[in-house]
Scaffold this motif. Structure first.
Motif, PDB file in Angstrom:
ATOM      1  N   ILE A 102      40.530  44.725  35.493  1.00  0.00           N
ATOM      2  CA  ILE A 102      41.881  44.268  35.190  1.00  0.00           C
ATOM      3  C   ILE A 102      41.918  43.542  33.847  1.00  0.00           C
ATOM      4  CG2 ILE A 102      43.759  42.734  35.907  1.00  0.00           C
ATOM      5  CD1 ILE A 102      42.867  43.243  38.816  1.00  0.00           C
ATOM      6  N   LEU A 103      40.976  42.624  33.646  1.00  0.00           N
ATOM      7  CA  LEU A 103      40.969  41.812  32.432  1.00  0.00           C
ATOM      8  C   LEU A 103      40.646  42.621  31.186  1.00  0.00           C
ATOM      9  CD1 LEU A 103      39.174  38.592  33.768  1.00  0.00           C
ATOM     10  CD2 LEU A 103      41.626  38.982  33.469  1.00  0.00           C
ATOM     11  N   ALA A 104      39.774  43.625  31.317  1.00  0.00           N
ATOM     12  CA  ALA A 104      39.313  44.358  30.141  1.00  0.00           C
ATOM     13  C   ALA A 104      40.169  45.573  29.789  1.00  0.00           C
ATOM     14  CB  ALA A 104      37.860  44.796  30.341  1.00  0.00           C
ATOM     15  N   LYS A 105      40.744  46.241  30.806  1.00  0.00           N
ATOM     16  CA  LYS A 105      41.339  47.548  30.547  1.00  0.00           C
ATOM     17  C   LYS A 105      42.839  47.662  30.844  1.00  0.00           C
ATOM     18  CE  LYS A 105      37.548  49.626  29.228  1.00  0.00           C
ATOM     19  NZ  LYS A 105      37.427  50.178  27.853  1.00  0.00           N
ATOM     20  N   VAL A 106      43.382  46.751  31.639  1.00  0.00           N
ATOM     21  CA  VAL A 106      44.795  46.860  32.011  1.00  0.00           C
ATOM     22  C   VAL A 106      45.653  46.104  31.001  1.00  0.00           C
ATOM     23  CG1 VAL A 106      46.518  46.373  33.789  1.00  0.00           C
ATOM     24  CG2 VAL A 106      44.219  47.123  34.441  1.00  0.00           C
ATOM     25  N   SER A 107      46.756  46.722  30.604  1.00  0.00           N
ATOM     26  CA  SER A 107      47.642  46.110  29.605  1.00  0.00           C
ATOM     27  C   SER A 107      49.067  46.051  30.130  1.00  0.00           C
ATOM     28  CB  SER A 107      47.627  46.927  28.309  1.00  0.00           C
ATOM     29  OG  SER A 107      46.328  47.009  27.762  1.00  0.00           O
ATOM     30  N   ASP A 108      49.764  44.993  29.748  1.00  0.00           N
ATOM     31  CA  ASP A 108      51.191  44.914  30.017  1.00  0.00           C
ATOM     32  C   ASP A 108      51.934  45.811  29.043  1.00  0.00           C
ATOM     33  OD1 ASP A 108      51.695  42.955  32.158  1.00  0.00           O
ATOM     34  OD2 ASP A 108      50.669  41.563  30.817  1.00  0.00           O
ATOM     35  N   VAL A 109      52.953  46.501  29.536  1.00  0.00           N
ATOM     36  CA  VAL A 109      53.795  47.289  28.646  1.00  0.00           C
ATOM     37  C   VAL A 109      54.628  46.365  27.777  1.00  0.00           C
ATOM     38  CG1 VAL A 109      55.720  48.919  28.563  1.00  0.00           C
ATOM     39  CG2 VAL A 109      53.867  49.261  30.189  1.00  0.00           C
ATOM     40  N   LYS A 110      55.131  45.308  28.398  1.00  0.00           N
ATOM     41  CA  LYS A 110      55.963  44.363  27.675  1.00  0.00           C
ATOM     42  C   LYS A 110      55.928  43.020  28.374  1.00  0.00           C
ATOM     43  CE  LYS A 110      60.654  43.776  25.874  1.00  0.00           C
ATOM     44  NZ  LYS A 110      62.026  44.350  25.815  1.00  0.00           N
TER      45      LYS A 110
END
Length: 395
Positions: free
Chosen positions: A179-187
């Motif tokens: 989660i910390l390394a690869k997941v991104s918020d769209v906005k």
């Protein structure tokens, strides 16, 4: 690898772990009774607290996710429910178990609302129904894994064995690095000027969606809060109980994906109505009212029909996600879904109370009564949807 794949994988895995921790306690009621003195009412309360506190967690952390981003809330919720599971596993009293179960419920609510929305927002437009179905399939996989774990641990549940069985619910901690390394918020919206949102404009959506989700939860949990004990009481070996729950929930997970994909092509209301009718067909088979029908082939067939029909679940949250602005999406989605989960807790407590009074053998009768009542509410809400669900059109 595409960003949406990481978001989908993380959300799916954390949701599977969420459900694993929610439901694993249903396998250890006898040991909690023996070693901690838990009674039947406390057992149903234990299950219900995990659902009830999700409402608070889903709404409060959903609002934070709407203003600061989903990623942090997804990581916090996943870590939170995993750590509290370890505390529950080694708690010395039922009072502490109930306390930390409540805290765990808060974290479960945070995880679901952030995970569901972040996967949806990262997904390509034409794949959003499918991606949502895959994420929600974590429910079936998580439940199935409780059956697999029970098969592994059932010969060793005495002494400290049942505690180590519960401790397996801390495994989702391994998802945090992903989660910390690869997941991104769209906005995100921190430090941004946003137009004011009038929540009252979406009250119709919230009420109607909450009724649909409440009915499906009430029906499901009034059965499955006691179903492992019910079929074991009929003489089913504990190992077979684990196998039955594993297979039925793998079928459920596959059904979530199929319904999710269909939702990209077919009207959501039609899909949900079809699923509800399927559940109504399955209930009297899996909970036969007459002794002559209490045989494994028909009961397992009913269980499969019911669980496969329950594949419409991922579509219900989409009624909110696709109907409200991004600024309030997590909060309202988490609130409607977890208000429904409260009704699941009510269903669990209701069934637990009834079987305490009338005996476990009465579960067939009460299960049919409770399920048909709840599913009738769902159908009535869907049929009259466009009369009261402002701001949304359901095909």
């Amino acid at each position: 690898m595409e960003k949406y794949i990481y978001a989908t994988l993380a959300s799916f895995s954390s949701w599977a772990g969420n459900i694993y921790d929610l439901l694993i306690v249903t396998y250890v009621y006898a040991y909690l009774s023996k070693y901690l003195g838990m009674d039947t009412v406390e057992g149903t309360l234990l299950f219900a607290l995990g659902l009830i506190f999700r409402v608070i967690g889903g709404y409060v952390f959903g609002k934070y996710a709407d203003s600061h981003g989903r990623k942090a809330v997804l990581a916090l919720g996943t870590a939170g429910y995993s750590i509290t599971q370890a505390v529950i596993a080694f708690s010395p009293s039922i009072a502490l178990v109930l306390l930390f179960r409540s805290i765990q419920g808060l974290m479960m609510g945070a995880q679901w609302t952030a995970g569901t929305v972040i996967a949806y927002e990262n997904a390509p437009l034409k794949l959003r129904g499918l991606i949502n179905g895959i994420v929600q399939a974590g429910y079936g996989v998580g439940y199935a894994m409780t059956g697999a774990a029970y098969l592994l641990f059932s010969p060793h549940m005495g002494g400290m064995g049942w505690r180590f069985f519960l401790l397996t619910g801390s495994v989702p901690l391994v998802i945090i690095p992903l989660i910390l390394a690869k997941v991104s918020d769209v906005k995100t919206f921190k430090n941004e000027k946003r137009p004011a949102i009038n929540m009252k404009e979406y009250l119709g959506v919230l009420v109607r969606a909450s009724l649909v989700i409440s009915g499906m939860f009430f029906s499901y949990y009034s059965i499955f809060a006691i179903y492992p004990d019910f079929i074991e009481n009929l003489g089913t070996p504990s190992s077979l109980v684990g196998e039955i729950m594993f297979v039925s929930n793998i079928a459920l997970a596959i059904s979530f994906v199929v319904f999710g994909r269909l939702a990209d092509r077919i009207g959501k209301r039609k899909l949900i109505i079809g699923g509800v009718i399927g559940e109504m067909i399955g209930v009297p088979l899996m909970l036969p009212l007459l002794h002559v029908f209490q045989n494994y082939p028909s009961m397992v067939a009913g269980l499969i029909v019911y669980t496969v029909s329950t594949g419409f679940w991922p579509i219900a949250p989409l009624l909110v996600i696709e109907s409200v602005p991004i600024e309030v999406r997590s909060a309202l989605t988490g609130l409607s879904y977890n208000l429904g989960s409260v009704m699941g807790g009510v269903g669990s407590i209701t069934m637990g109370t009834l079987v305490t009074i009338f005996g476990l053998n009465s579960a067939s009768f009460w299960g049919n009564v409770l399920c048909y009542s709840a599913l009738t509410v769902v159908l009535a809400t869907l049929i009259t949807w466009n009369r009261g669900a402002n701001k949304v059109e359901v095909r």
